[in-house]
Design an enzyme around this catalytic site. Structure first.
Site, PDB file in Angstrom:
ATOM      1  N   ILE A  91       5.686 -47.941 -41.965  1.00 28.81           N
ATOM      2  CA  ILE A  91       5.894 -48.932 -40.916  1.00 28.81           C
ATOM      3  C   ILE A  91       7.276 -49.542 -41.077  1.00 28.81           C
ATOM      4  CG2 ILE A  91       5.028 -51.063 -39.895  1.00 28.81           C
ATOM      5  CD1 ILE A  91       2.375 -50.411 -41.510  1.00 28.81           C
ATOM      6  N   CYS A  92       7.972 -49.615 -39.988  1.00 25.76           N
ATOM      7  CA  CYS A  92       9.282 -50.258 -40.011  1.00 25.76           C
ATOM      8  C   CYS A  92       9.116 -51.689 -39.512  1.00 25.76           C
ATOM      9  CB  CYS A  92      10.268 -49.484 -39.138  1.00 25.76           C
ATOM     10  SG  CYS A  92      11.879 -50.257 -39.030  1.00 25.76           S
TER      11      CYS A  92
END
Lengths: 633, 153
Positions: free
Chosen positions: B92-93
């Site tokens: 996840i960014c």
């Protein structure tokens, strides 16, 4: 800097402030990398809450027994304060003599008499980060007035710079994300322990009284405005880690150094031989070397030891980022080059032998054959034959026999350059050797009080015989190929700065009096003196050091030389830093404030100097490091 | 004594057990203080209606000073949500998992943030560099230095 506080176990327990401690109580087990001295001082000045033993839990209805029972067990017996802490608190209270503070046991048996160290927890506040409870005199964030215990506060710091992230921003408030996180602390109205004058008595509220709790709570009213991060009452995260700049500079320098790494080629005839990589990295000091260093110091100057520790810290730090020490890649490159060079020399030797037989009267052949004989004397080839340097020293470089060989070598760059035809590349080494062979003659001025013929001994010595790096001038170096090439390159740059060096040469002893300090430089100088032509005439794109660095390199050459006056290189370097010799050097070591010893210490330039390398080997390191520093500046 | 991480997680867990998780978030597994699993479902109308994803937390010893490693579980039975900030390997960014992490955040607050990240998604798509990233991504998403370029989602 360091752990002087935490290591002072003996009187540790007397170091209490308002029933709290000066050292962390083990909530965090990670590295304690803040400046302990500064934190201690801040606690003593009541600008930061002391490290109280936290409570696992807290209820306002608890009695003192419950409070004391909820105090967190101390994890680390390393300082021996874990199990005995509570009793020692009493002792310290007694010894502080501010007030007849009663021991716990008698107190607890009587109703109505309170135990002060339990009472401080009345109205305990939960730290929102570690979820533990602390006495209500706790730090509050300067910006948004949120509680934070000292244990957590000292954990908050700038993000460590990395090779890919070369900026460092002040730590942000964990609560409101405002920059330049800092806290303010309001100490209780009474004082106990350090800093108490014995007149202020703890004013304890009535036991168990809710009013009392309220009173204490009210001591922290919600603040209407926030403090600026530069307000005098604010303690910022940078304040307790003043070395952040150094770390950032170190990482930047390391990265720059890497980027500026050059392969050094030497032209021999029509061939280019890779002889080294410029490398400015900080040597990781092995414990062994460090130990030897101690010995060399005569157990002496504390400063040099401190410096070394500092370097170890720095090395550890860099090492943890994959930047420290010598990295494998570089070692492999160097080894490949060394082999290549050895092979080449072997070939040269054979050719020379042939030529010798053919044209024994040809004067041109003399140096070559001499070289062939001589080169093994260099540690890099470190093998069979014994050096016969004298003939060359006479013929090639007349000056070394004089009293100041180094300067004279310096003086005559052009001559040397003229001499050093492409074909004489190996002659460089011959010159080196010849100069080195002079060591005994001028040994009074050399820093190595060496036996009569160290070179012979050295060559017989297995290269991996781990002698101190400190004494490397007389011991074979593992990668002396590099060193030799490096010194050559350094001199190139030095010669490029001919004007400056010659002006310097006018008073070589000017700063150091009778000690002819440039000697050490001399041993490497002539080595390089013939090389400029070769190096620079070889493909510049590969080998040439950026000219912008040449000043630095040339200048830095002088520094180790000037300091070589004692047996201990490290300590002498340090004295260089602290004596009037420094001004002779036209630049300062990255000095943000050159006058302050403290500010200079951790800086990279010194760090490198302190690594126990001899000047010859130190030179190559110098070049890129200056580059790095230039980038930092 | 337990490390700060387990100490704090202990308290977080206690709170989760006494007060429960926010709607749509369920604690699946918290057998130790190294790894926790949560189920996340976006409530109400969204691109992800009726879909449940599994979120894995891994805690470093210095949690909460250091951020936890958070990613969606991807295996035979689990997929990561198709989202412009979620890679197909589950990474996840999100800045709060990296540079914007604060020790004041907690496991539950991270869950809620990611839940709302999904809820606000307009179009289901992978990050533009998904294939490139996934092919060389480290096992631990914390080893990736994400470039946080979008404040809107």
């Amino acid at each position: 800097m360091g752990n002087s506080v935490s290591s002072g176990g003996r009187n540790h327990h007397e170091e209490m402030v308002d029933f709290g401690c000066l050292t962390p109580q083990g909530v965090y087990t990670g590295p304690k990398d803040w400046n302990h001295a500064i934190v201690t001082q801040l606690i003593c000045e009541r600008r930061l809450a002391p490290f109280y033993r936290p409570l696992e839990d807290y209820e306002d209805t608890w009695d003192e027994d419950q409070i004391l029972a909820a105090r967190k067990d101390l994890p680390e017996p390393e300082n021996g304060h874990s199990e005995s802490s509570s009793t020692l608190r009493h002792e310290s209270s007694h010894s502080s003599g501010s007030k007849p503070v009663h021991g716990r046991r008698p107190n607890m048996t009587k109703d109505g008499i309170r135990c002060p160290e339990a009472a401080v927890y009345r109205g305990a506040v939960e730290c929102p980060i570690c979820f533990l409870y602390y006495p209500p005199n706790i730090n509050y964030s300067r910006c948004c007035d949120q509680a934070i215990c000292t244990e957590c506060f000292v954990q908050i710091k700038r993000a460590e710079p990395t090779t890919t992230h070369l900026i460092s921003e002040p730590a942000a408030c964990p609560y409101c994300v405002q920059d330049n996180f800092g806290v303010v602390y309001k100490s209780p109205p009474w004082r106990v322990g350090i800093g108490s004058d014995g007149t202020t008595l703890p004013q304890w509220p009535d036991p168990g009284s809710l009013n009392a709790v309220d009173t204490l709570r009210l001591t922290h009213k919600r603040r209407q405005k926030s403090f600026g991060y530069d307000s005098p009452e604010v303690v910022t995260t940078d304040q307790i880690r003043p070395d952040w700049e150094t770390k950032l500079a170190a990482v930047r320098a390391a990265v720059t150094r890497r980027a500026n790494r050059r392969i050094i080629m030497r032209q021999v005839g029509d061939r280019l031989i890779p002889v080294g990589v410029t490398s400015g990295r900080v040597h990781a000091i092995s414990p062994e070397e460090a130990g030897q260093g101690e010995g060399n110091d005569n157990g002496g100057s504390r400063r040099s030891r401190r410096q070394r520790n500092q370097n170890q810290d720095l090395n550890q730090f860099l090492g943890s980022m994959g930047l420290g020490g010598q990295d494998l890649e570089e070692l492999m490159v160097m080894e490949a080059m060394r082999l290549s060079l050895v092979e080449h020399e072997e070939q040269q030797r054979r050719e020379a032998a042939n030529r010798d037989q053919n044209t024994s009267n040809n004067p041109d052949a003399a140096p070559v054959s001499g070289d062939a004989a001589v080169s093994p004397a260099l540690p890099l080839s470190g093998t069979q034959s014994i050096s016969m340097p004298e003939p060359e020293s006479g013929s090639r470089t007349p000056t070394p026999s004089g009293p100041t060989p180094a300067p004279s070598a310096f003086i005559q760059p052009s001559t040397a350059t003229a001499q050093g035809g492409p074909s004489s590349a190996l002659g460089i080494e011959g010159t080196v050797t010849s100069n080195r062979s002079l060591t005994p003659v001028t040994s009074s001025r050399r820093r190595t009080p060496s036996p009569s013929n160290p070179h012979l001994a050295d060559n017989l010595q297995p290269p991996n015989q781990s002698r101190s790096w400190r004494r490397r001038s007389s011991s074979p170096r593992p990668f002396s190929t590099i060193a030799a090439a490096m010194s050559a390159t350094s001199t190139v740059t030095a010669i490029l700065q001919g004007d400056e060096t010659s002006s310097r040469r006018d008073n070589p002893g000017g700063t150091s009096g009778s000690t002819t300090t440039p000697r050490a430089t001399g041993s490497s100088m002539p080595a390089a003196s013939s090389s400029p032509s070769t190096v620079s005439s070889s493909s510049p794109s590969i080998s040439s050091i950026p000219s912008s660095n040449s000043l630095d390199a040339a200048v830095k050459l002088e520094r180790p030389a000037m300091s070589i006056q004692t047996d201990s290189y490290a300590s002498s370097i340090f004295s260089t830093g602290s004596t009037g010799q420094r001004p002779a050097s036209p630049y300062d070591v990255l000095g943000s404030s050159p006058d302050s010893e403290f500010s200079r210490e951790p800086l990279l330039g010194n760090a490198e100097l302190d690594t126990p390398t001899i000047p010859e080997a130190g030179l190559p390191e110098v070049i890129p490091s200056r580059t790095g520093e230039a980038a930092v500046e | 004594m337990a490390s700060i991480s387990s100490r704090r997680l202990q308290k977080e867990l206690k709170e989760i057990k006494t007060e429960g998780c926010p709607v749509g978030i369920t604690l699946l597994e918290a057998e130790n203080f190294d790894k926790w699993l949560f189920s996340i479902e976006v409530m109400g109308e969204s691109q992800y209606q009726g879909e449940a994803y599994t979120l894995m937390f891994r805690f470093p010893p210095m949690y909460p000073i250091e951020s936890p490693a958070v990613q969606f579980v991807v295996d035979q039975t689990h997929q990561s949500p198709v989202h412009p900030h979620v890679y197909s390997n589950g990474h996840i960014c999100a800045s709060i998992l990296g540079t914007d992490w604060s020790p004041v955040l907690s496991v539950v607050s991270v869950c809620v943030t990611l839940q709302s990240m999904l809820a606000s998604c307009k179009k289901k798509e992978r990050p533009p560099d998904n294939d490139q990233y996934v092919s060389r991504a480290p096992d631990n998403p914390k080893k990736t230095r994400f470039h946080y370029d979008d404040d809107t989602v």
